[in-house]
Design a protein around this motif. Sequence first.
Motif, mmCIF file in Angstrom:
data_model
loop_
_atom_site.group_PDB
_atom_site.id
_atom_site.type_symbol
_atom_site.label_atom_id
_atom_site.label_comp_id
_atom_site.label_asym_id
_atom_site.label_seq_id
_atom_site.Cartn_x
_atom_site.Cartn_y
_atom_site.Cartn_z
ATOM 1 N N SER A 228 0.838 -1.201 0.000
ATOM 2 C CA SER A 228 0.000 0.000 0.000
ATOM 3 C C SER A 228 0.871 1.248 0.000
ATOM 4 C CB SER A 228 -0.926 0.019 1.224
ATOM 5 O OG SER A 228 -1.709 -1.151 1.292
ATOM 6 N N PHE A 229 0.514 2.196 -0.862
ATOM 7 C CA PHE A 229 1.148 3.515 -0.904
ATOM 8 C C PHE A 229 0.090 4.555 -0.574
ATOM 9 C CE2 PHE A 229 3.887 0.986 -3.593
ATOM 10 C CZ PHE A 229 5.158 1.448 -3.294
ATOM 11 N N VAL A 230 0.402 5.414 0.365
ATOM 12 C CA VAL A 230 -0.490 6.508 0.717
ATOM 13 C C VAL A 230 0.093 7.784 0.113
ATOM 14 C CG1 VAL A 230 -1.599 7.797 2.570
ATOM 15 C CG2 VAL A 230 -1.161 5.341 2.842
ATOM 16 N N LEU A 231 -0.574 8.290 -0.933
ATOM 17 C CA LEU A 231 -0.133 9.504 -1.618
ATOM 18 C C LEU A 231 -0.849 10.707 -1.030
ATOM 19 C CD1 LEU A 231 -0.290 8.137 -5.285
ATOM 20 C CD2 LEU A 231 1.642 8.099 -3.711
ATOM 21 N N PHE A 232 -0.085 11.712 -0.687
ATOM 22 C CA PHE A 232 -0.650 12.907 -0.080
ATOM 23 C C PHE A 232 -0.934 13.973 -1.137
ATOM 24 C CE2 PHE A 232 2.131 10.856 3.101
ATOM 25 C CZ PHE A 232 1.156 10.500 4.023
ATOM 26 N N SER A 233 -1.458 15.097 -0.690
ATOM 27 C CA SER A 233 -1.918 16.127 -1.623
ATOM 28 C C SER A 233 -0.796 16.646 -2.512
ATOM 29 C CB SER A 233 -2.563 17.284 -0.849
ATOM 30 O OG SER A 233 -1.632 17.819 0.094
ATOM 31 N N HIS A 234 0.439 16.752 -1.985
ATOM 32 C CA HIS A 234 1.522 17.282 -2.809
ATOM 33 C C HIS A 234 2.005 16.272 -3.844
ATOM 34 C CE1 HIS A 234 3.499 15.263 0.618
ATOM 35 N NE2 HIS A 234 4.458 14.974 -0.250
ATOM 36 N N HIS A 235 1.615 15.003 -3.703
ATOM 37 C CA HIS A 235 1.963 14.009 -4.711
ATOM 38 C C HIS A 235 1.010 14.037 -5.894
ATOM 39 C CE1 HIS A 235 3.758 11.799 -1.073
ATOM 40 N NE2 HIS A 235 4.772 12.218 -1.799
ATOM 41 N N ILE A 236 -0.234 14.447 -5.661
ATOM 42 C CA ILE A 236 -1.267 14.328 -6.696
ATOM 43 C C ILE A 236 -1.681 15.674 -7.269
ATOM 44 C CG2 ILE A 236 -2.120 12.205 -5.638
ATOM 45 C CD1 ILE A 236 -4.417 13.786 -4.450
ATOM 46 N N ASP A 237 -1.010 16.745 -6.894
ATOM 47 C CA ASP A 237 -1.369 18.041 -7.471
ATOM 48 C C ASP A 237 -0.926 18.118 -8.929
ATOM 49 O OD1 ASP A 237 1.352 18.332 -7.289
ATOM 50 O OD2 ASP A 237 1.309 19.833 -5.694
ATOM 51 N N ALA A 238 -1.323 19.176 -9.587
ATOM 52 C CA ALA A 238 -1.045 19.302 -11.023
ATOM 53 C C ALA A 238 0.446 19.326 -11.327
ATOM 54 C CB ALA A 238 -1.707 20.575 -11.561
ATOM 55 N N THR A 244 4.340 11.256 -10.532
ATOM 56 C CA THR A 244 3.808 10.299 -9.562
ATOM 57 C C THR A 244 3.170 9.107 -10.266
ATOM 58 O OG1 THR A 244 3.406 12.045 -7.927
ATOM 59 C CG2 THR A 244 2.196 9.985 -7.662
ATOM 60 N N ILE A 245 2.385 9.373 -11.298
ATOM 61 C CA ILE A 245 1.733 8.291 -12.034
ATOM 62 C C ILE A 245 2.759 7.428 -12.742
ATOM 63 C CG2 ILE A 245 0.177 7.794 -13.950
ATOM 64 C CD1 ILE A 245 -1.398 10.294 -13.163
ATOM 65 N N SER A 246 3.762 8.055 -13.347
ATOM 66 C CA SER A 246 4.781 7.293 -14.068
ATOM 67 C C SER A 246 5.543 6.360 -13.135
ATOM 68 C CB SER A 246 5.748 8.249 -14.769
ATOM 69 O OG SER A 246 5.072 9.049 -15.722
ATOM 70 N N ASN A 247 5.839 6.822 -11.927
ATOM 71 C CA ASN A 247 6.599 6.001 -10.979
ATOM 72 C C ASN A 247 5.739 4.928 -10.322
ATOM 73 O OD1 ASN A 247 9.025 7.407 -11.384
ATOM 74 N ND2 ASN A 247 8.463 8.974 -9.890
ATOM 75 N N ILE A 248 4.505 5.281 -9.952
ATOM 76 C CA ILE A 248 3.694 4.349 -9.184
ATOM 77 C C ILE A 248 3.237 3.176 -10.041
ATOM 78 C CG2 ILE A 248 1.433 5.397 -9.605
ATOM 79 C CD1 ILE A 248 2.722 4.126 -6.212
ATOM 80 N N GLN A 249 2.986 3.390 -11.322
ATOM 81 C CA GLN A 249 2.498 2.282 -12.152
ATOM 82 C C GLN A 249 3.602 1.306 -12.510
ATOM 83 O OE1 GLN A 249 2.426 3.523 -16.759
ATOM 84 N NE2 GLN A 249 0.994 4.693 -15.541
ATOM 85 N N MET A 250 4.870 1.696 -12.316
ATOM 86 C CA MET A 250 5.993 0.804 -12.578
ATOM 87 C C MET A 250 6.483 0.099 -11.326
ATOM 88 S SD MET A 250 6.668 0.849 -15.805
ATOM 89 C CE MET A 250 8.313 0.159 -15.843
ATOM 90 N N PHE A 251 5.755 0.240 -10.204
ATOM 91 C CA PHE A 251 6.263 -0.300 -8.947
ATOM 92 C C PHE A 251 6.409 -1.811 -8.974
ATOM 93 C CE2 PHE A 251 5.034 -2.449 -4.995
ATOM 94 C CZ PHE A 251 6.154 -2.154 -4.247
ATOM 95 N N ARG A 252 5.388 -2.512 -9.478
ATOM 96 C CA ARG A 252 5.440 -3.971 -9.465
ATOM 97 C C ARG A 252 6.649 -4.481 -10.241
ATOM 98 N NH1 ARG A 252 5.706 -8.543 -12.894
ATOM 99 N NH2 ARG A 252 4.921 -10.307 -11.697
ATOM 100 N N ASN A 253 6.890 -3.931 -11.412
ATOM 101 C CA ASN A 253 8.037 -4.333 -12.218
ATOM 102 C C ASN A 253 9.349 -3.912 -11.561
ATOM 103 O OD1 ASN A 253 6.149 -5.174 -14.288
ATOM 104 N ND2 ASN A 253 5.912 -3.013 -14.745
ATOM 105 N N TYR A 254 9.338 -2.753 -10.927
ATOM 106 C CA TYR A 254 10.511 -2.269 -10.192
ATOM 107 C C TYR A 254 10.870 -3.234 -9.058
ATOM 108 C CZ TYR A 254 13.020 0.847 -6.928
ATOM 109 O OH TYR A 254 13.922 1.390 -6.055
ATOM 110 N N LEU A 255 9.848 -3.701 -8.327
ATOM 111 C CA LEU A 255 10.079 -4.615 -7.213
ATOM 112 C C LEU A 255 10.647 -5.948 -7.698
ATOM 113 C CD1 LEU A 255 9.775 -5.427 -4.231
ATOM 114 C CD2 LEU A 255 7.409 -6.058 -4.739
#
Length: 334
Positions: A228-238, A244-255
Motif C-alpha cells: 500500500s502507498f499513501v499519496l498525499f496532496s503534494h503528490h497528486i497536485d497538477a 507520480t503516475i509514471s513512478n507508481i504504475q511501474m512499482f510492481r516491475n521495479y520490485l
Amino acid sequence: MILLEVHNRIVEQAVRSQIEAPEGKREIVDIKCSDFDGVLYHVVSDREGGNLNVSLMWGCADQLWEQGAWEDLQKIYGNYLLNEAESGFNVTLSLNFASLPADEKERNEIPMKFALLKRNMFAAAFQRCFDQVNQGQQAAPIAIDYRIGSETVYIISGKEGVTVIFAVGFENEGDQVLSKIFLQEFSEARRVVRGAPAVRFAEREPPLEIANLPGVEANPDGNISYVSFVLFSHHIDAKNAYSTISNIQMFRNYLHYHLKCSKAYMHARMRKRVDSLLQVLNRARPPPFEPRQKKTIQGKTFNRADAGGSAAPGGGRGRGRARGGGRAFGRGRG
C-alpha cells in the motif's frame, strides 16, 4: 537502485529510425515486442513506406476504457489515433510521413509519444482519481486487473490523498521474505526523504481498505502480498501528478526487477564462496603416496611398496651378514 524506463525503447527506436530515414529510403519494418504486464506491441509499415502503425494489446484495456483512457488518448494523440485498431489489438496509432510536423522539436517528440502509449493508457485511472480528490469529491474505488488472473491494483480516494494498493504475486516464500526486507527500506526512507509516501506491506490478509470489495478474499496459499502507498496532496497536485503516475504504475516491475538482481548477486557470492572453500580443501589434501628407493649395505636398491616393505627380486635383506665374510670386529679365539 535503478528506476525502470516507463516507455518502450524498442518502439521509440523503431519510430525514430523511420522518421530520420531519407525520403524514399525507408525500410519496411514489421516488429513484435513485449512489454511489462503482458503488453504486446506491433510496429509495422506499409509496403509503400508512407505510413507506420503502432498497435498495442493489453488484457485490461476494456477496464481502462471504462476509466476514460480512450478519451485521454484522443487528447494526447489526436489524429494519430485510429478509430479501429488492428485486428487482435486494442489500440493503434498511425503515422503518415507525408504529414510530419514542420517544427523539428515537435517531430523529435513523436517517437517518445508513441513509446509512452502503455503509460498513457494506464495513467487514465490514476488521473481520474487524482482530479476528483483535488476537487474535493469522493470517488468509488477503482480496481484494474493489470495482470489478468494474477495481480490487481486498487486506487482508493480519500479526503486528503489517494491510497494505491498493489496485489503482488510471488513464485515462492523466499521472494516474499526478500520483498519484505526490500520494502522496509521504503519505510526507512521517510526519515530521510521529506514528503515521501507511506508504505505498508501485508502478507495473505488484504488491507482493510479493500477487504470488503467484491472479489477480494484472504489468500490461504500465501503467494499474494499487498503493498500500500499513501499519496498525499503534494503528490497528486497538477505539478507532480505526471511523475507520480509514471513512478507508481511501474512499482510492481521495479520490485520484481530488484528481487531478481538481489538473488543473482547472492548466488554469485555463494558460488564465489564455494570456490574459495574448494581451494582450501585442495590445499589441505595430503600428497599421494609414492614408493621411495632404498639401498642395502651392499649398494643394492629396492622399492618399498608398503609399510611392511617388500624387497625387490635379487635385492636380499636390508640387514644381515655377507656370505663368507667374518666379523669386521670381534674377539678372536685363544
